[in-house]
Design a protein around this motif. Structure first.
Motif, PDB file in Angstrom:
ATOM      1  N   SER A 306       0.606  -1.368   0.033  1.00 47.86           N
ATOM      2  CA  SER A 306      -0.056  -0.027  -0.057  1.00 47.86           C
ATOM      3  C   SER A 306       0.859   1.255  -0.276  1.00 47.86           C
ATOM      4  N   LEU A 307       0.679   2.063  -0.996  1.00 46.08           N
ATOM      5  CA  LEU A 307       1.571   3.311  -1.174  1.00 46.08           C
ATOM      6  C   LEU A 307       1.246   4.196   0.477  1.00 46.08           C
ATOM      7  N   LEU A 308      -0.111   4.224   0.493  1.00 47.39           N
ATOM      8  CA  LEU A 308      -0.634   4.970   1.770  1.00 47.39           C
ATOM      9  C   LEU A 308       0.155   4.679   3.107  1.00 47.39           C
ATOM     10  N   THR A 311       4.008   5.508   2.198  1.00 47.31           N
ATOM     11  CA  THR A 311       4.283   6.948   2.883  1.00 47.31           C
ATOM     12  C   THR A 311       4.064   7.206   4.253  1.00 47.31           C
TER      13      THR A 311
END
Lengths: 404, 404
Positions: A306-308, A311
Motif C-alpha cells: 500500500s502506497l499510503l 508513505t
C-alpha cells in the motif's frame, strides 16, 4: 539505506572448486564493473527458479532451455542492459554470450548459463562483451565473489553476498550466494538475480526442491514496489566436492541443508529490501490468525504494497487506519471488529478500534527497523513479508534513466 | 495539477426540487467548509454503489441498511473525519448525524443518508455537527452545489461538480453531480464520494441499473495509487419533478439517459484523476486487442498502477520497457512478440521491439495529457483506464497528516 560492511571475510568466501570474477566491460558508464563470471571446473548439478512475468528476457528463454541438461560449469552475467524486449536478435545474443564464455573456458556450450539485468529494450553491445570475456576468465579466483557481486549491481548501493557453513552428511559443507536487486522487487522475485553455489553432494531433483522451498521463504516474501521483472532468476549449482553422503528429501540431512540454504537466501533477501530504492525504513509485516496461509500472505502483501502505508512510515506517522484499509481491500476473510495491531510490542488496535497507544508509538516510529504485527483472529495461520517505506528519493531515482 | 475554472454557470446548476448547502462546522481547521447537505422536498427514489473494502466505515454500514427503504429526502456529509474503525460508537454517531438532519428538515429518519470522509480511526465530534445542522439547513439553496462540493473535499485542490441536460421522454431533464477524491483512488471506487441528483421520473430498479453501469464505466476505471477505501459511495436520487414518461431498461429512452449519466460520471471521474495527489500528468491507458474485456481492463490497470511506469512519466522519460514489464506481470494472455505500443500517434513498439521512435516521443512526453495505446493482438476487446504519474509531491502529501 546504507548497510554496514558485511561481516564476511573474503577468506571465508571459498567454496571448493568454485571461482568467480567481475570486471568492467564498458556497458555501464564510468568504468564500473558490469560483467561477472562464476565457474566450476568439476561440472555441477543445477537448479533454477525463474520469473513468472509473461514478457521474458532473452537470457531467461535461453536458460529454461539449457537447464534441461541438468549440468552447469559456468554462469556469465552482465549488468547495465537487460537484453529484454530485444526480439530474435536478443536470443541470438544471449546464446552467443554464453558460448563466448564456453569457448574461453573450454566447456560445452550447453553447460554455460547466461543472465542480464539493466535497461529493457536496447540491444546488448556484444562487441564489448566479446572483447572482455578472455580478461574476465583470466580474473577468475576462489575469492572473487565480492567483485562478481559488484558486477551484477544496477541501482544497488552495495554488493550483496552471504555465506553459510555446516556439517552435512558427515562433512563440512559451504554455500555462498550473491544477489542483486533494489527496485522492481515484488513477490515472485521481480528484478532480482541470485546465484548460489555449494560444494555439497546431491542429485539434481533434490537441489531443485531445496531451491524452490528456500526461494518461497525468502525472495518471494519481499516487496519494494510491487513490480515484477522480465529477468529474474535464481540459479544454484552443487559441484559435489565436499564429498558428503548424498541425500533425498526424506533424509534428515535434507532438513539440515534446507535450514542452511533458507538462512542464506533470507540474508540475501533482507539485503535487497534494505537496499530498496530510496528506502529509509525496513518494515517487517507479520500477519497471524489467518484462516489460511495464503490469506496471511495476501493480507501482509496488501499492507506491504500500500502506497499510503509506505508513505506514512516514511513520514514516521503511524496512520494505522491505512493498515486497516489495506487489510480490508486485500480480499482475505476478515472481520474488522476482531483485528488487533501491534507496533513492535505496543498495542495500537484492539478489536478494530484504537487503543490510544498511538502517542506512545511516536518514538518507535523513528526507528529504522519496524515490526508490525497484525492478528486477524480468524484462524491460526501466519506469514511475514519484508518491505520498505516509500520516499521522495524512490520517485527521483525512478524518474530518471539509470542502471548503466 | 490545477484545473481551469469549470465551465458551469451556477444558474445552470438547478435541478428541479433539489437544494444543497455547505458550511464550516469546525472539524477541519481554518474555518474550512466541512459539512454538506443535499435535500429534496419531494422524496426521491435512491440507488447506491458502495466500497468493496471489507473494512467498512460506519456511514456505509448505516447506508446499506437505510437504502433498502428505497426512498430518500436528504444526504448529510462531513469531511475531515471518516468515522471509520470507530466500532459501535461510530455506527451510533452515523445514525445520529442523519437523524439530526431529519429532525431539522422534518422528514423520516430512514429517509436521510449519511456520508463521511477524512481521517480513519478517530471518533467524530458530534457536538460540532449537532450545533451546525440547523445553520446548514438554513443555508440550503437551489444553487448551493458549489458550496456542497467544497464541503466534501479532503486533499482535493478544487471542488468537483458537473451537469448534463437533455430531453428524456418528451421533457427536459437535468442531472447534477458532485464528487470528492484525490488520493486512495483505485478501481472499485476507493476514497471517493459522489452524489448525483436528477429530476427525471424513473423507478428505483431502473435507477440502480443506470447507476451501476455508469459507475463501472467511469469511477471504476480510474486509479491514482491503487488503494481502496473504507468510505466510498456513490448515491443517486431521482425526484421525478421533470414529469417525463417513466422508462425501463429495454426502452430507447433508457439509452439516452444512460448516455447523459455516463458523460456526467466520466467528467467527475476525470476531475478526480486530474486532482490526483501530486499529479503532473493525466494518463489515458488504452488497451485493445485483448482476448477478453476483462483481460484488456487487467492489462491497462497493471500499466496504470505500476510505480515504475508512473515515475517514468513523472520524469518525462518514456521507458517503454516498464510498460512491457507491467503487461507481462498483469496475468493476462499475451505474446510479447505481438505487442504494439503507440504514444499518442507515434509508434514506439512493434512486435515487442523498439521502433526507434523513442527520440521523437521526447516532445510528446512533455505534454500534460498523455495517451498510451497498447495493442495486444490477441483478440478484439478493449478498455481504457485513466491515471496519473507519481511525483515527489505525492509522497510528501501522504507522509504527513492531512485531511482536516
Amino acid at each position: 539505506m546504507k548497510l554496514p560492511v558485511l561481516g564476511v571475510e573474503s577468506s571465508g568466501l571459498l567454496v571448493q572448486g568454485f571461482k568467480a570474477a567481475g570486471i568492467p566491460c564498458g556497458i555501464k558508464k564510468g568504468n564500473k564493473k558490469d560483467l561477472a563470471l562464476i565457474y566450476t571446473e568439476t561440472p555441477a548439478v543445477i537448479a533454477g527458479v525463474f520469473t513468472k512475468n509473461k514478457v521474458k528476457a532473452a537470457p531467461i528463454i535461453v536458460e529454461i532451455e539449457r537447464i534441461k541438461g541438468g549440468e552447469c560449469s559456468a554462469i556469465i552475467i552482465n549488468s547495465g542492459n537487460a537484453n529484454a524486449c530485444t526480439g530474435k536478435r536478443g536470443i541470438k545474443d544471449a546464446r552467443n554470450m554464453a558460448n563466448l564464455a564456453a569457448k574461453v573456458l573450454g566447456t560445452k556450450n550447453d553447460n554455460v548459463m547466461v543472465a542480464s539485468t539493466g535497461v529493457v529494450g536496447e540491444p546488448i553491445p556484444m562487441d564489448k562483451i566479446e572483447r572482455a570475456v578472455p580478461h574476465l576468465a583470466k580474473g577468475l579466483s576462489p575469492v572473487g565473489w565480492f567483485e562478481a557481486a559488484e558486477a551484477i549491481m544496477t541501482t544497488d548501493t552495495f554488493p550483496k553476498l552471504a555465506m553459510e557453513e555446516g556439517r552435512v552428511g558427515g562433512r563440512p559443507v559451504r554455500i555462498v550466494g550473491i544477489a542483486k536487486g533494489a527496485g522492481m522487487i515484488s513477490p515472485d522475485m521481480a528484478t532480482m538475480l541470485a546465484f548460489v553455489v555449494t560444494d555439497a553432494v546431491m542429485d539434481r531433483r533434490t537441489l531443485q526442491v531445496l531451491l524452490r522451498r528456500a526461494v518461497n521463504r525468502s525472495f518471494n516474501r519481499i516487496t519494494v514496489d510491487g513490480d515484477e521483472s522480465t529477468n529474474d532468476m535464481v540459479l544454484m549449482l552443487a559441484n559435489g566436492l565436499a564429498g558428503n553422503k548424498s541425500f533425498k528429501t526424506q533424509d534428515s540431512i535434507f532438513k539440515t541443508f534446507q535450514g542452511m540454504l533458507d538462512r542464506l537466501c533470507l540474508k540475501l533477501a533482507h539485503m535487497i529490501v534494505k537496499d530498496g530504492e530510496g528506502a529509509t525504513k525496513f518494515l517487517e509485516i507479520r500477519v497471524k490468525g489467518g484462516r489460511t496461509e495464503s490469506d496471511a500472505i495476501k493480507a501482509a502483501r496488501s499492507v506491504a504494497n500500500s502506497l499510503l502505508v509506505k508513505t506514512a512510515f516514511f513520514g514516521e506517522d503511524l496512520n494505522w487506519g491505512r493498515i486497516m484499509v489495506a487489510l480490508g481491500s486485500s480480499g482475505v476473510d476478515l472481520d474488522a471488529n476482531k483485528v488487533n495491531i501491534n507496533l513492535g510490542k505496543l498495542p495500537i488496535v484492539r478489536g478494530g478500534v484504537a487503543t490510544g497507544g498511538e502517542k506512545v508509538a511516536k518514538r518507535y516510529m523513528k526507528e529504522r527497523d519496524i515490526e508490525v504485527t497484525i492478528d486477524l483472529k480468524m484462524g491460526d495461520k501466519s506469514a511475514v513479508i519484508w518491505t520498505t517505506d516509500l520516499s521522495c528519493d524512490y520517485v527521483k531515482i525512478n524518474a530518471n534513466k539509470y542502471s548503466r
